[in-house]
Design an enzyme around this catalytic site. Sequence first.
Site, PDB file in Angstrom:
ATOM      1  N   THR A   1      76.394 130.329  35.529  1.00  0.00           N
ATOM      2  CA  THR A   1      75.703 130.443  34.238  1.00  0.00           C
ATOM      3  C   THR A   1      74.697 131.599  34.204  1.00  0.00           C
ATOM      4  O   THR A   1      74.022 131.797  33.208  1.00  0.00           O
ATOM      5  CB  THR A   1      74.997 129.123  33.864  1.00  0.00           C
TER       6      THR A   1
ATOM      7  N   HIS B   1      70.740 132.974  42.925  1.00  0.00           N
ATOM      8  CA  HIS B   1      69.342 132.950  43.378  1.00  0.00           C
ATOM      9  C   HIS B   1      69.323 132.290  44.756  1.00  0.00           C
ATOM     10  O   HIS B   1      70.359 131.812  45.247  1.00  0.00           O
ATOM     11  CB  HIS B   1      68.428 132.248  42.376  1.00  0.00           C
TER      12      HIS B   1
ATOM     13  N   HIS C   1      71.136 129.109  45.812  1.00  0.00           N
ATOM     14  CA  HIS C   1      72.577 129.108  46.084  1.00  0.00           C
ATOM     15  C   HIS C   1      72.888 129.452  47.544  1.00  0.00           C
ATOM     16  O   HIS C   1      74.011 129.248  47.998  1.00  0.00           O
ATOM     17  CB  HIS C   1      73.297 130.174  45.225  1.00  0.00           C
TER      18      HIS C   1
ATOM     19  N   LYS D   1      69.640 116.717  37.302  1.00  0.00           N
ATOM     20  CA  LYS D   1      69.130 117.318  36.066  1.00  0.00           C
ATOM     21  C   LYS D   1      68.629 116.222  35.142  1.00  0.00           C
ATOM     22  O   LYS D   1      69.126 115.107  35.164  1.00  0.00           O
ATOM     23  CB  LYS D   1      70.242 118.080  35.334  1.00  0.00           C
TER      24      LYS D   1
ATOM     25  N   ARG E   1      72.564 121.503  30.243  1.00  0.00           N
ATOM     26  CA  ARG E   1      72.321 122.944  30.281  1.00  0.00           C
ATOM     27  C   ARG E   1      72.993 123.610  29.080  1.00  0.00           C
ATOM     28  O   ARG E   1      73.795 123.013  28.390  1.00  0.00           O
ATOM     29  CB  ARG E   1      72.869 123.526  31.583  1.00  0.00           C
TER      30      ARG E   1
ATOM     31  N   GLN F   1      85.105 117.921  38.237  1.00  0.00           N
ATOM     32  CA  GLN F   1      84.871 118.448  39.586  1.00  0.00           C
ATOM     33  C   GLN F   1      85.843 117.823  40.577  1.00  0.00           C
ATOM     34  O   GLN F   1      86.355 118.492  41.478  1.00  0.00           O
ATOM     35  CB  GLN F   1      83.424 118.189  40.039  1.00  0.00           C
TER      36      GLN F   1
ATOM     37  N   ASP G   1      73.090 116.187  46.901  1.00  0.00           N
ATOM     38  CA  ASP G   1      73.164 115.573  45.566  1.00  0.00           C
ATOM     39  C   ASP G   1      74.586 115.622  44.991  1.00  0.00           C
ATOM     40  O   ASP G   1      74.856 115.033  43.948  1.00  0.00           O
ATOM     41  CB  ASP G   1      72.178 116.251  44.604  1.00  0.00           C
TER      42      ASP G   1
ATOM     43  N   LYS H   1      58.592 123.454  44.946  1.00  0.00           N
ATOM     44  CA  LYS H   1      60.046 123.634  44.912  1.00  0.00           C
ATOM     45  C   LYS H   1      60.473 124.902  45.651  1.00  0.00           C
ATOM     46  O   LYS H   1      59.931 125.977  45.422  1.00  0.00           O
ATOM     47  CB  LYS H   1      60.525 123.675  43.461  1.00  0.00           C
TER      48      LYS H   1
ATOM     49  N   LYS I   1      61.370 128.922  44.101  1.00  0.00           N
ATOM     50  CA  LYS I   1      60.691 129.176  42.828  1.00  0.00           C
ATOM     51  C   LYS I   1      59.344 129.846  43.091  1.00  0.00           C
ATOM     52  O   LYS I   1      58.665 129.541  44.061  1.00  0.00           O
ATOM     53  CB  LYS I   1      60.420 127.862  42.083  1.00  0.00           C
ATOM     54  N   THR I   2      58.974 130.752  42.193  1.00  0.00           N
ATOM     55  CA  THR I   2      57.628 131.325  42.197  1.00  0.00           C
ATOM     56  C   THR I   2      57.060 131.100  40.802  1.00  0.00           C
ATOM     57  O   THR I   2      57.726 130.545  39.930  1.00  0.00           O
ATOM     58  CB  THR I   2      57.667 132.840  42.488  1.00  0.00           C
TER      59      THR I   2
END
Length: 431
Positions: free
Chosen positions: A40, A45, A48, A82, A86, A178, A199, A234, A237-238
């Site tokens: 997506t 990032h 992944h 989630k 999304r 899936q 997960d 997390k 993340k920043t």
Amino acid sequence: MRTNFVEELGWRGMLHDAMPGTEEHLMNGMQSAYVGIDPTADSLHIGHLVGVMMLRHFQLAGHKPYALLGGATGMIGDPSGKSQERNLLDEATLRTNQEALKAQLSKFLDFDSNAENAAILVNNYDWMKDFSFLGFIRDVGKHITVNYMMAKDSVKKRLSSESKEGMSFTEFTYQLVQGYDFLHLYQHNNCTLQMGGSDQWGNITTGTELIRRIGGGKGYALTCPLITKADGTKFGKTEGGNVWLDPNRTSPYKFYQYWLNTSDEDAAKYIKIFTFLTKEEIDGLIFEHGEAPHLRLLQKRLADEITVMVHSQEDLENAKKASNILFGKSTSEDLKGLDEKTFLDVFEGVPQANIPMSELDSGLDMIGALAAKTGFLGSNGEARRELKQNSISVNKEKVKEDYLITAKDLISDKFVLLQRGKKNYFLLVVG
């Protein structure tokens, strides 16, 4: 040469759960496995990266990796972990993203050689797009009961009384889609293992169930732990959002800094997951780090290894030079060597003032630059005192009161860096 893939993941802290018999299955000749990747965005990032590293270790162990881009599932949205659905993407955007992601994956996986275990990129949109709704519920849906689907943690969480969002039918069917991917790859590519984050266990085992019920075969599941940070914040993340692999989204300097600033505890964990250093090398580094933690050997080696892997040796050297501008000895030449994006990343949050270019035509005097026209220092008197004490620099070079700032001082044709002492910076933006 085949090595023990499960054992390798185990000592690296990358193994959360595996279906019984997985290790034996992998030691019984070359096997194929896949990891699903969300397409997506047009960049991966660092969230992944664990899945990508698993695929790389799988290939290094002599097996054949498949990177599956979820073009179809990306149009639905995975409910796992989630709290809401999304955004759904169109096919043209997904295809653009696919090409960008393959280029990034190619830094980790060998797609192009003639080796028997060369990696393959697939997109589940290619086999899902021709399914009709009636065809899917007839050929796939009838084999899995609603009771089975409701028992999955990802579904139970979204349907619990704590969830305000509930769950759409679209998301409820995600595990079937899936699961069908696994069945399709099993039937068409002899793919017997699906890997993912912990997960994903429920979705993966739905696939093994379809392989058993429809394919009459045996599929395997293996998951890695979800990566966490010792302080509870997390991973990946920043304040500015995700840490991306695309240098246009996250500069190599910021990428390097992210890893350099990890805690000792996290660095000892991450160096096993995000590098290909051997156990002996890592054990040695952890011991050396313990002897002199202030040298931050673990963080430096981690940041070096992963920056070169994702970007390049040149990008690493530039990131180190940029880091030294704030924390080490550097010159105006070093400053002027930075591109504008890296320069702004380095001095993010530094106070600034806008100055018209005309001010530099005849030279901007230091009192004006420090106080009267910028407010960097509180008064002209304070500016004079600091200049007399030799504590003022322009672009990292000490200056006196008689210095004039002109166009020759511009960095990237628009910035001048003022500094008082070691740590007080101020940016003139000239335009």
